[in-house]
Design a protein around this motif. Structure first.
Motif, mmCIF file in Angstrom:
data_model
loop_
_atom_site.group_PDB
_atom_site.id
_atom_site.type_symbol
_atom_site.label_atom_id
_atom_site.label_comp_id
_atom_site.label_asym_id
_atom_site.label_seq_id
_atom_site.Cartn_x
_atom_site.Cartn_y
_atom_site.Cartn_z
ATOM 1 N N ASP A 50 2.404 -79.892 73.119
ATOM 2 C CA ASP A 50 1.144 -80.586 73.345
ATOM 3 C C ASP A 50 1.245 -81.709 72.395
ATOM 4 O OD1 ASP A 50 -0.031 -79.571 75.216
ATOM 5 O OD2 ASP A 50 -1.349 -78.155 74.115
ATOM 6 N N GLY A 89 3.142 -84.430 72.793
ATOM 7 C CA GLY A 89 3.080 -85.572 73.651
ATOM 8 C C GLY A 89 4.408 -85.978 74.191
ATOM 9 N N LYS A 90 5.471 -84.821 74.294
ATOM 10 C CA LYS A 90 6.677 -85.442 74.566
ATOM 11 C C LYS A 90 6.728 -85.824 75.880
ATOM 12 C CE LYS A 90 9.945 -82.004 75.486
ATOM 13 N NZ LYS A 90 10.754 -81.054 75.298
ATOM 14 N N ASN A 92 2.993 -89.688 66.596
ATOM 15 C CA ASN A 92 2.537 -90.024 67.893
ATOM 16 C C ASN A 92 0.956 -89.710 68.050
ATOM 17 O OD1 ASN A 92 2.746 -90.505 70.645
ATOM 18 N ND2 ASN A 92 2.823 -88.325 71.411
ATOM 19 N N LYS A 93 0.450 -90.387 69.097
ATOM 20 C CA LYS A 93 -1.084 -90.229 69.329
ATOM 21 C C LYS A 93 -1.862 -91.092 68.360
ATOM 22 C CE LYS A 93 -0.934 -85.639 71.455
ATOM 23 N NZ LYS A 93 -1.595 -84.538 71.825
ATOM 24 N N LEU A 150 -5.605 -91.725 68.482
ATOM 25 C CA LEU A 150 -6.770 -90.938 68.289
ATOM 26 C C LEU A 150 -7.563 -91.068 67.134
ATOM 27 C CD1 LEU A 150 -4.894 -87.218 68.703
ATOM 28 C CD2 LEU A 150 -6.573 -88.361 70.094
#
Ligand code: GTP
Length: 596
Positions: A16, A18-19, A132-133, A136
């Motif tokens: 989860d 984000g791979k 990553n992300k 958000l």
């Protein structure tokens, strides 16, 4: 391809984080998949795979990327995402020069990611840390950059910030893969050596083997040899996936691609093995090969006894694609004909069970999972026990149980609760480090048997979901273990026998006898339920006798209704198992064997 323009990398990430999304974005940016064809999570699309009958779930994808006027070939190698497959992960890492360490900027690094990061660092791989992300709103890149910087010894500013979702920073990441990772090194003139890092069964093409060539060259039509077994195969096809499989004229130093040999079973093409040329074989295989070793065992029985052949066929089929799955037939007095099945871990067990039920339409009963014990009796011989009911009776000199090195990451407010849990599970603390002011890494040496059952669930609930866990096999220890048997009217119910630590035997006996008293209906006679260690009874319950009279409900009269009821009862009886004289509804076994 000239090795100088090749870059081999994988992505290390927690589930989860984000791979798949990032991988998709890379495929798109490199033009390997056009935006129009871009379906969410291309690499993971099992349904497309089935539709077209080819393996799209590529274990490796080749992507072109240009930097400073030079065209490079990037190979992205997939790593399996869960804790039971440490060995497979280690082989995927071994096929790469570098790894992208991908961490969710709102979550921070998790235990499994940390374990894989350490593995990569031990192998001297280049690490590209990435948050990553960052799109958000609750992302906290500063905080987690500091954590990662401390772990790998870099500056927080050097950590890339990307969003796989919006695409932000992904081009810069691809540039960095080219500029930071070393090109593969190998001897093009040496005998061929290629490492197998994955092997998947494809209904149409047989086994598709993914390799990374280290030395020399392999070409279509040549005869190759698997170095662990010496078996030889003709290479029917060699190619690269980008992402559809494309046949090629051969693979040279540093290249990553697939081989097809017509082999029908992944066990003939094992992850970690070295492929060499038969005519000009390498003297030494590449290091690191291990046979998959089942760690957790469970008995699988069809609920409907006539499904036994179907269960056997289903296991045969699954094994084509799962070299780690092992099974032998066994019979249980209580459950009938079934199999003792070996798994890498609890998740592997759950996945396999789910597949047997969903893909093969089987209803199964599984016995409580157990680990492998080595037991020494009077004759001084160590015997391997994979089924608790076969744990020897009589005098036992020594019992060895498998141990694991566990790593738990959690916010520091939960340290006390975690230590309490690990202590209760017979763990030995091995160390503790602060990743930051708020988060700690706790290391324990624990018996595998103590974590296979419900450890992770309890850990999660004690830490409000914040803790993550990773473990790997780490030796064994001699422990005071005993077998607890459950007896119904003095008959042993083999499916309920368990091996536990002596201190926990009473609790197990009590729990099982109480559960069974609730689950087994009254019989015509009193039924004692006992838990015993050898001949010593440690817990006892009993079910009072009743005169069962189904017709009593019918208030006399209607004959046809009575007949119907009698027939119903007969059908119901088919689902009863006899233990000695005691009728036990199958439901009782299912419920008693499931963890609450
Ligand atoms: P597994 O396939 O389960 O291992 O997960 P994964 O690590 O491949 O993650 P995946 O790409 O499936 O993403 C997990 C979730 O995070 C999905 O709901 C994605 O839509 C979301 N996600 C991925 N990348 C980003 C991002 O950059 N920003 C935001 N906001 N969400 C993202």
């Amino acid at each position: 391809t000239d090795p100088a323009i090749i870059r081999n990398f994988c992505i290390i990430a927690h589930i989860d984080h984000g791979k798949s999304t990032l991988a998709d974005r890379m495929l798109q940016l490199t033009g390997v998949v056009s935006s129009r064809d871009m379906k969410a999570q291309y690499l993971d699309r099992m349904d497309i795979e089935r539709e077209r009958g080819i393996t799209i779930k590529s274990q490796a994808v080749r992507m072109p990327w240009e930097l400073d006027g030079v065209s490079y070939a990037l190979n992205m190698i997939d790593t399996p995402g869960h804790v039971d497959f440490t060995y497979e992960v280690s082989r995927s890492l071994a096929a790469c020069e570098g790894a992208i360490l991908l961490v969710d900027a709102a979550q921070g690094i998790e235990a499994q990611t940390l374990a894989n990061l350490y593995l990569a660092m031990e192998n001297d791989m280049t690490i590209i840390p990435v948050l990553n992300k960052i799109d958000l709103p609750n992302a906290d890149p500063e905080k987690y950059a500091a954590e990662i910087a401390k772990l790998i010894g870099c500056e927080p500013e050097d950590i890339l910030q990307v969003s796989g979702k919006t695409g932000m920073g992904v081009e810069a990441l691809l540039d960095k893969v080219v500029s930071e990772l070393p090109a593969p090194q190998g001897d093009p003139n040496a005998p061929a050596r290629a490492m197998i890092f994955d092997s998947v069964y494809d209904t149409y093409r047989g086994v598709v083997t993914y390799v990374r060539v280290v030395d020399g060259k392999i070409s279509p039509r040549e005869k190759v040899q698997m170095m662990s077994t010496g078996t030889t195969y003709e290479l029917l096809e060699i190619g690269v996936s980008s992402p559809e499989p494309k046949p090629s004229k051969g693979l040279g130093v540093g290249e990553v691609g697939y081989l097809i040999t017509g082999v029908k079973d992944v066990r003939q093409s094992k992850v970690g093995d070295t492929v060499t040329n038969f005519a000009k074989p390498a003297a030494e295989s590449l290091g690191g090969y291990e046979d998959p070793k089942p760690m957790v065992f469970s008995g699988l029985y069809p609920i409907d006894g006539s499904d036994y052949p179907a269960l056997r066929d289903a296991l045969d089929k699954l094994q084509l694609n799962d070299a780690a799955l092992t099974y032998v037939p066994e019979t249980s007095v209580a459950l009938g004909f079934g199999f003792r099945v070996g798994f890498l871990g609890l998740l592997h067990l759950e996945i396999t069970r789910e597949r047997l039920e969903a893909e093969f339409n089987l209803d199964l009963i599984s016995t409580a999972p157990n680990v492998v014990y080595e037991v020494m009796t009077d004759d001084k011989v160590l015997r391997t026990v994979t089924n608790p009911s076969e744990f020897p009776d009589g005098k036992i000199l020594e019992v060895h149980e498998p141990m694991v090195a566990a790593t738990i990451l959690a916010p520091n407010e939960f340290v006390g609760a975690i230590m309490e849990l690990c202590q209760a599970r017979r763990g030995t603390m091995r160390g503790m480090d602060y990743l930051s002011e708020e988060r700690v890494e706790i290391r324990y040496w624990l018996p595998l048997a103590e974590i296979v059952f419900d450890f992770f669930d309890i850990l999660k609930s004690k830490t409000r979901g914040y803790a993550s866990l990773d473990w790997k096999a780490d030796g064994e220890q001699v422990s005071d273990l005993v077998k607890v048997d459950i007896l119904l009217q003095s008959e042993q119910v083999d499916a309920f026998s368990a091996v536990t630590h002596r201190d926990k035997a009473y609790a197990y006996g009590l729990m099982m006898t109480q559960k069974l008293r609730e689950l087994i209906p009254r019989q015509q006679f009193e039924v004692p339920i006992q838990a015993a260690i050898g001949s010593r009874i440690i817990a006892r319950e009993s079910i009072r006798a009743i005169r069962k009279d189904v017709l009593a409900k019918c208030y006399g009269g209607d004959i046809s209704r009575k007949r119907k009821l009698l027939e119903k009862q007969k059908a119901g009886k088919k689902r009863m198992k006899m233990v000695g004289r005691v009728e036990v509804p199958q439901e009782a076994f299912i419920v008693a064997l499931s963890s609450d």
